[in-house]
Write a protein that holds these residues in place. Structure first.
Motif, PDB file in Angstrom:
ATOM      1  N   VAL A  60       1.872  14.273  -3.772  1.00  0.00           N
ATOM      2  CA  VAL A  60       1.150  14.218  -2.501  1.00  0.00           C
ATOM      3  C   VAL A  60       0.652  12.786  -2.348  1.00  0.00           C
ATOM      4  O   VAL A  60      -0.218  12.335  -3.099  1.00  0.00           O
ATOM      5  CB  VAL A  60      -0.021  15.218  -2.464  1.00  0.00           C
ATOM      6  N   LEU A  61       1.239  12.075  -1.387  1.00  0.00           N
ATOM      7  CA  LEU A  61       0.950  10.656  -1.205  1.00  0.00           C
ATOM      8  C   LEU A  61       0.206  10.408   0.098  1.00  0.00           C
ATOM      9  O   LEU A  61       0.442  11.095   1.098  1.00  0.00           O
ATOM     10  CB  LEU A  61       2.265   9.863  -1.175  1.00  0.00           C
ATOM     11  N   PRO A  62      -0.678   9.402   0.095  1.00  0.00           N
ATOM     12  CA  PRO A  62      -1.370   9.074   1.344  1.00  0.00           C
ATOM     13  C   PRO A  62      -0.405   8.412   2.327  1.00  0.00           C
ATOM     14  O   PRO A  62       0.509   7.704   1.919  1.00  0.00           O
ATOM     15  CB  PRO A  62      -2.445   8.088   0.889  1.00  0.00           C
ATOM     16  N   LEU A  63      -0.616   8.678   3.597  1.00  0.00           N
ATOM     17  CA  LEU A  63       0.116   7.940   4.626  1.00  0.00           C
ATOM     18  C   LEU A  63      -0.688   6.664   4.858  1.00  0.00           C
ATOM     19  O   LEU A  63      -1.826   6.732   5.324  1.00  0.00           O
ATOM     20  CB  LEU A  63       0.229   8.759   5.908  1.00  0.00           C
ATOM     21  N   VAL A  64      -0.122   5.542   4.501  1.00  0.00           N
ATOM     22  CA  VAL A  64      -0.883   4.294   4.515  1.00  0.00           C
ATOM     23  C   VAL A  64      -0.572   3.408   5.722  1.00  0.00           C
ATOM     24  O   VAL A  64      -1.051   2.285   5.803  1.00  0.00           O
ATOM     25  CB  VAL A  64      -0.698   3.503   3.194  1.00  0.00           C
ATOM     26  N   ASP A  65       0.210   3.932   6.660  1.00  0.00           N
ATOM     27  CA  ASP A  65       0.505   3.172   7.877  1.00  0.00           C
ATOM     28  C   ASP A  65      -0.781   3.009   8.679  1.00  0.00           C
ATOM     29  O   ASP A  65      -1.676   3.849   8.602  1.00  0.00           O
ATOM     30  CB  ASP A  65       1.510   3.908   8.762  1.00  0.00           C
ATOM     31  N   PHE A  66      -0.836   1.951   9.455  1.00  0.00           N
ATOM     32  CA  PHE A  66      -1.976   1.758  10.340  1.00  0.00           C
ATOM     33  C   PHE A  66      -1.570   0.793  11.440  1.00  0.00           C
ATOM     34  O   PHE A  66      -0.605   0.046  11.301  1.00  0.00           O
ATOM     35  CB  PHE A  66      -3.196   1.218   9.582  1.00  0.00           C
ATOM     36  N   THR A  67      -2.315   0.836  12.536  1.00  0.00           N
ATOM     37  CA  THR A  67      -2.079  -0.152  13.588  1.00  0.00           C
ATOM     38  C   THR A  67      -3.115  -1.247  13.405  1.00  0.00           C
ATOM     39  O   THR A  67      -4.289  -0.976  13.104  1.00  0.00           O
ATOM     40  CB  THR A  67      -2.193   0.453  15.004  1.00  0.00           C
ATOM     41  N   PHE A  68      -2.686  -2.454  13.582  1.00  0.00           N
ATOM     42  CA  PHE A  68      -3.557  -3.601  13.364  1.00  0.00           C
ATOM     43  C   PHE A  68      -4.780  -3.547  14.277  1.00  0.00           C
ATOM     44  O   PHE A  68      -5.891  -3.839  13.844  1.00  0.00           O
ATOM     45  CB  PHE A  68      -2.769  -4.903  13.573  1.00  0.00           C
ATOM     46  N   GLN A  69      -4.602  -3.142  15.522  1.00  0.00           N
ATOM     47  CA  GLN A  69      -5.724  -3.069  16.469  1.00  0.00           C
ATOM     48  C   GLN A  69      -6.778  -2.082  15.987  1.00  0.00           C
ATOM     49  O   GLN A  69      -7.963  -2.374  16.024  1.00  0.00           O
ATOM     50  CB  GLN A  69      -5.247  -2.670  17.870  1.00  0.00           C
ATOM     51  N   GLN A  70      -6.341  -0.900  15.560  1.00  0.00           N
ATOM     52  CA  GLN A  70      -7.290   0.099  15.057  1.00  0.00           C
ATOM     53  C   GLN A  70      -8.001  -0.420  13.810  1.00  0.00           C
ATOM     54  O   GLN A  70      -9.197  -0.253  13.649  1.00  0.00           O
ATOM     55  CB  GLN A  70      -6.586   1.408  14.726  1.00  0.00           C
ATOM     56  N   TRP A  71      -7.242  -1.044  12.925  1.00  0.00           N
ATOM     57  CA  TRP A  71      -7.799  -1.557  11.670  1.00  0.00           C
ATOM     58  C   TRP A  71      -8.865  -2.618  11.952  1.00  0.00           C
ATOM     59  O   TRP A  71      -9.931  -2.604  11.352  1.00  0.00           O
ATOM     60  CB  TRP A  71      -6.680  -2.126  10.806  1.00  0.00           C
TER      61      TRP A  71
END
Length: 176
Positions: A60-71
């Motif tokens: 069970v792995l984390p989804l580590v994607d993100f959008t730069f704006q949200q971050w």
């Protein structure tokens, strides 16, 4: 292992009265670049291991994607907690996978990955900007994967993405 030892030593050298000073760690961007290169090397080495069967119990792995704006819009403490949640899930996945891998090459790579990910996890727990400490009651978005290589890919993406940008954001505050 020298890389994990380097991270732990960096941490221990900068502890002051129960609070760690991440200044040197985040102000010298060569360190995070070194960890990115190490993550890529571990991913490459596990890919070269012969005959790694799929995991019988999926990781069970984390989804580590993100959008730069949200971050960018999140406060540093929120970013730190999010990364801690991702690392907690990743460290657990590595530990579970270690019990399923008998291949010497794969086991060696998983052991190294465990040390690296756990070092970051322990290190980030010590850096807190708000009253109170991190609680392991988070539930990051996750995905199940059967391939050992997916664990290494997730770690590399986490170090290259969220962790790298987090250190960059901290450097703007701490490295004046």
């Amino acid at each position: 292992s020298p890389p994990g030892l380097l991270l732990l030593t960096s941490f221990l050298l900068h502890v002051k009265e129960d609070h760690a000073s991440p200044t040197r760690l985040v102000c010298d961007n060569r360190l995070i670049q070194k960890y990115i290169v190490e993550a890529k090397d571990m991913e490459k080495r596990v890919g070269q291991c012969q005959a790694l069967p799929p995991l019988s119990c999926p990781a069970v792995l984390p989804l580590v994607d993100f959008t730069f704006q949200q971050w960018k819009s999140k406060p540093n403490e929120t970013k730190r907690r999010e990364i801690l949640c991702d690392l907690a899930l990743l460290v657990g996945a590595v530990a579970a996978a270690q019990g399923q891998v008998s291949n010497e090459c794969g086991a060696r790579q998983l052991s190294q990955l465990y040390r690296h990910a756990n070092s970051f996890f322990l290190l980030l727990q010590t850096f807190s900007w708000e009253a109170g400490h991190w609680e392991p009651s988070c539930s990051p978005h996750s995905v199940e994967q059967n391939q050992i290589t997916s664990i290494f890919l997730t770690y590399r993406q986490l170090v290259q993405g969220k962790l790298s940008f987090f250190f960059f954001d901290l450097a703007k505050v701490l490295c004046k």
